[in-house]
Design an enzyme around this catalytic site. Structure first.
Site, short mmCIF file in Angstrom:
data_model
loop_
_atom_site.label_atom_id
_atom_site.label_comp_id
_atom_site.label_asym_id
_atom_site.label_seq_id
_atom_site.Cartn_x
_atom_site.Cartn_y
_atom_site.Cartn_z
CD GLU A 54 -6.87 -5.27 3.88
OE1 GLU A 54 -6.28 -6.01 4.67
OE2 GLU A 54 -6.59 -5.20 2.68
CG ASP A 88 -1.56 -1.22 1.59
OD1 ASP A 88 -1.50 -2.15 0.79
OD2 ASP A 88 -2.16 -1.28 2.68
C1 FRU Z 1 -3.78 -3.77 2.64
C2 FRU Z 1 -3.15 -4.19 3.94
C3 FRU Z 1 -3.51 -3.20 5.02
C4 FRU Z 1 -2.39 -3.34 5.99
C5 FRU Z 1 -1.23 -3.57 5.07
C6 FRU Z 1 -0.16 -4.45 5.64
O1 FRU Z 1 -3.13 -4.22 1.51
O2 FRU Z 1 -3.55 -5.48 4.27
O3 FRU Z 1 -4.77 -3.40 5.58
O4 FRU Z 1 -2.23 -2.21 6.77
O5 FRU Z 1 -1.73 -4.15 3.90
O6 FRU Z 1 0.97 -4.47 4.83
#
Ligand code: FRU
Length: 739
Positions: free
Chosen positions: A457, A287
């Site tokens: 998320e 992300d």
């Molecule tokens: C989304 C996610 C988020 C988390 C991150 C961990 O892709 O699962 O929810 O914060 O990646 O790397």
């Protein structure tokens, strides 16, 4: 007899004597399927007799000898039990046995001599594959011994696997627990050889007894080196650092090769490195995080593993840019700490010093992901060069919600407070704060609306104006899995926010920000100039992100996009257009005359001189009497990508099933489909980079982002007319895109 012959004879004799002296191994228990003969069994976990492998819904069990083993998974992880051997005499130098299962405190195998426990061993990693362990029995030679196999552990990995307990004169274990390697630091980096798909080693760096980092999970090469990762140790020049491994195997090839170097050289331009999309200098990314505009600079933080090209060790990487396209890497801004790894979050500029770290401080709010997920704060008073973690962390916890993450914070000027949108499992919860440190729950949104095929998320909440100047609020919510074309994708809601709660307009949800497979976890920049709302997404999909065929880095971001509200003739949509800055990437245009496409279709053999992989294509399709049209690209290897539009069905389909490499994951080969409102003209902008293609239709009313791994350049453009009617291509322009 010649001297040589005498020599040979003596050697043969010695060899024969040696062989006859080697003592046979003595089997204590081989756990073949004839019952636990002679062993005492307590509890249910070990079943009535040795298992033939996995039990019930256990993962496949491997590495045991013969046809059976002692397996405490009868009744699942929660069942407990114990196996106690009959007494036996210790009559060889070692006791060797195969061991697997969980590494928790409650599972172990122990050796008792004269009623006293002399060894207690548990697996060094959670694994259903058994490996050899050994106890040195020499100090206890001739004594009576007993073995206990204990499963006292409930919950995940609460089971143990044991087989082939035998006495022999050689140790069979290759495991070296608690292995330490020291370096007198004279150079900038420790270079670590990585086996991309190998198992992770647990590693900590110490200076004397001072622990310099949390446990890192690094795939230190065990059988082959795929690439090297640099660990920056410049700050410790002149000091001795010790790298502690929870364990190594004496057969591993990697840990011995760790070395110091002042340089780190690698093939930065490996074949699928994007030319104009953001990608990490090295290592893994997912992300985008903490995007904030401050003093003329766009900051982009990102989920980063600096120790390998697979997901692990989440840090916030950091890069800055003046134009959202050319990025300067500033190194990692946030590293894991005792609260956990640094998961996704956001950053704001605290103009009014509400948090007390200084006027204009950049304040990051992120998820600390340890045993639980909690929200933490870090601040920078030097324009983002360095961050300090707040010593009152965490700033927000909830003991009842396990998926509790990805805070997106912004200043809500109407109610004069900070608002946080937080992903809370299957909803988004809003919190309010005056100082960014103490947070009160405002409301919760999401029950019974939108896509719930997976966990929610990475939310984002922001206002956009309609062309008539009306303010609408947009809520972005990523969901994994449950996307329209499989795996992860980002949905949105349009509605109102009154400072406390978000209400969605009555539209047909889910609506998706992008119908391709590869735009996930995207959010927008805080504080962007001129009221612009700039979005960037992670250009991959959790379905295969860890498998894509790159080496020193894995995954990239989408093009940055300006978001706006557009009416598609049916309802409002959040439209995405590549940021205007993209026009500065354009090289010499190649413009084509208007083309009439007939039943036979049409093609352009060489789209651009110089055979460039990276280009932008722009055109307007006019449906003269056709209702379907298609276009795509082909290369010299017969690979292709294709788009098919169907006005009556109201769909657009992208096909990457012949686009090049796909064997790395069986989830990769896909067609992606988007609904598209019927029009008589479709304005198309397409951006091709080395390993991606992004399509924007009618000002971004529909967007499709997909990654591809062709083995040759897509140099020809092909038009097709599936319903054999005529259509027209106007204003076709192709621009090579530079770096
Ligand atoms: C989304 C996610 C988020 C988390 C991150 C961990 O892709 O699962 O929810 O914060 O990646 O790397």
């Amino acid at each position: 007899m010649s001297g040589i012959r005498v020599g040979i004879c003596i050697a043969t004799l010695l060899l024969a004597l040696g062989t006859s002296c080697a003592r046979q191994d003595v089997v204590v228990a081989d756990f073949e399927r004839n019952g636990y003969d002679g062993w005492t069994r307590q509890g249910e976990a070990f079943g009535n007799a040795p298992a033939a492998g996995a039990v019930g819904d256990q993962q496949p069990v491997a590495g045991f000898a013969g046809g059976g083993l002692a397996n405490s998974f009868h009744g699942g992880d929660d069942a407990c039990g114990e196996l106690i051997s009959p007494f036996f005499a210790l009559e060889r130098d070692y006791v060797n046995f195969l061991l697997g299962g969980g590494r928790g405190e409650g599972v172990y195998i122990a050796l008792e001599v004269d009623g006293k426990q002399v060894y207690k061993t548990r697996p060094v990693v959670d694994s259903e594959t058994l490996q050899w362990y050994s106890w040195d029995a020499q100090p206890y030679y001739g004594k009576q011994a007993q073995i206990r196999i204990v499963d006292n552990q409930r919950g995940g990995w609460g089971h143990i696997l044991v087989d082939q307990i035998e006495q022999g004169d050689k140790s069979k274990s290759v495991i070296v627990p608690d292995y330490k390697q020291s370096f007198n630091i004279t150079k900038k980096y420790l270079l670590i050889p990585i086996e991309d798909k190998g198992p992770e080693s647990q590693v900590v760096l110490y200076r004397g007894t001072e622990k310099l980092c949390e446990t890192m999970h690094i795939r230190v090469a065990q059988t082959k080196v795929d690439y090297w990762m640099p660990m920056d140790v410049e700050a410790y020049k002149g000091m001795e650092l010790t790298m502690w491994f929870q364990h190594v195997k004496s057969t591993d090839i990697g840990y011995r090769q760790i070395c110091q170097s002042d340089t780190y050289e690698f093939d930065y331009d490996e074949p699928y490195r994007p030319a104009y999309h953001f990608s990490p200098h090295y290592g893994w990314t997912n992300d985008p995080n903490g995007m904030v505009y401050h003093n003329g600079v766009y900051h982009l933080f990102y989920q980063h593993n600096p120790y390998g090209s697979m997901w692990a060790n989440m840090h916030w990487g950091h890069a800055v840019s003046k134009d959202l396209l050319h990025w300067e890497h500033w190194g990692d801004a946030l590293a894991p700490d005792s609260l956990g790894c640094v998961f996704s979050g956001s950053a704001v500029v605290d103009e009014q010093n509400t948090a007390g770290f200084g006027k204009g401080a950049i304040i990051a709010l992120f998820t600390s992901a340890g045993k639980r997920q909690v929200q933490s704060l870090a601040y920078s008073t030097d324009g983002g060069r360095t961050f300090a973690k707040y010593d009152g962390n965490p700033v927000l916890t909830d003991p009842d919600i396990a998926d509790f993450r990805d805070p997106k914070v912004f200043w809500h000027k109407e109610s004069r407070k900070w608002v946080m949108a937080l992903a809370t499992s299957q909803t988004i919860t809003f919190y309010g704060s005056a100082d960014l440190k103490s947070w009160d729950k405002l409301s919760e949104f999401g029950d019974g609306i939108g896509a719930h095929g997976g966990v929610w998320e990475c939310p984002d909440l922001f206002p956009l104006q309609t062309p008539a100047g009306e303010t609408k609020w947009v809520l972005l919510v990523s969901v994994n899995p449950g996307g329209p074309n499989g795996g992860s994708a980002t949905q949105y809601f349009i509605g109102d926010f009154n400072g406390t709660s978000f209400t969605a307009d009555a539209l047909t949800y889910p609506l998706w920000i992008d119908y391709g497979r590869d735009n996930y976890a995207g959010v927008t920049w805080n504080n962007a100039p001129g009221g612009r709302r700039v979005f960037i997404g992670w250009m991959s999909n959790w379905d295969y992100a860890n498998q894509v065929p790159t080496v020193n880095f894995r995954n990239a971001m989408t093009l940055p996009r300006d978001l706006s509200l557009r009416h598609n003739g049916q309802h409002w949509v959040v439209a995405s257009s590549p940021v205007g800055e993209c026009k500065d990437l354009r090289g010499q245009v190649v413009a084509y005359d208007t083309r009439q496409i007939c039943a036979r279709g049409d093609s352009i053999g060489t789209l651009l001189p110089g055979n460039t992989d990276c280009f932008e294509l722009e055109m307007t399709v006019v449906l003269t009497d056709a209702t379907k049209f298609g276009f795509g690209f082909v290369n010299g290897k017969g690979e292709s990508i294709a788009y098919a539009f169907d006005k009556l069905a109201g769909t657009m389909v992208f096909d990457r099933t012949k686009a090049g490499l796909f064997g790395f994951s069986d989830k990769f080969v896909t067609q992606t489909k988007a609904p598209i409102a019927p029009h008589d003209e479709y304005h198309i902008r397409l951006f091709k980079d080395k390993a991606s293609v992004e399509l924007f239709v009618n000002g971004g009313e529909v967007t499709m982002t997909n990654i591809i791994f062709p083995t040759d350049t897509f140099s020809s453009l092909v038009f097709s007319s599936p319903d054999a009617d005529h259509w027209m291509v106007k204003g076709l322009k192709v621009y090579p895109l530079g770096e």
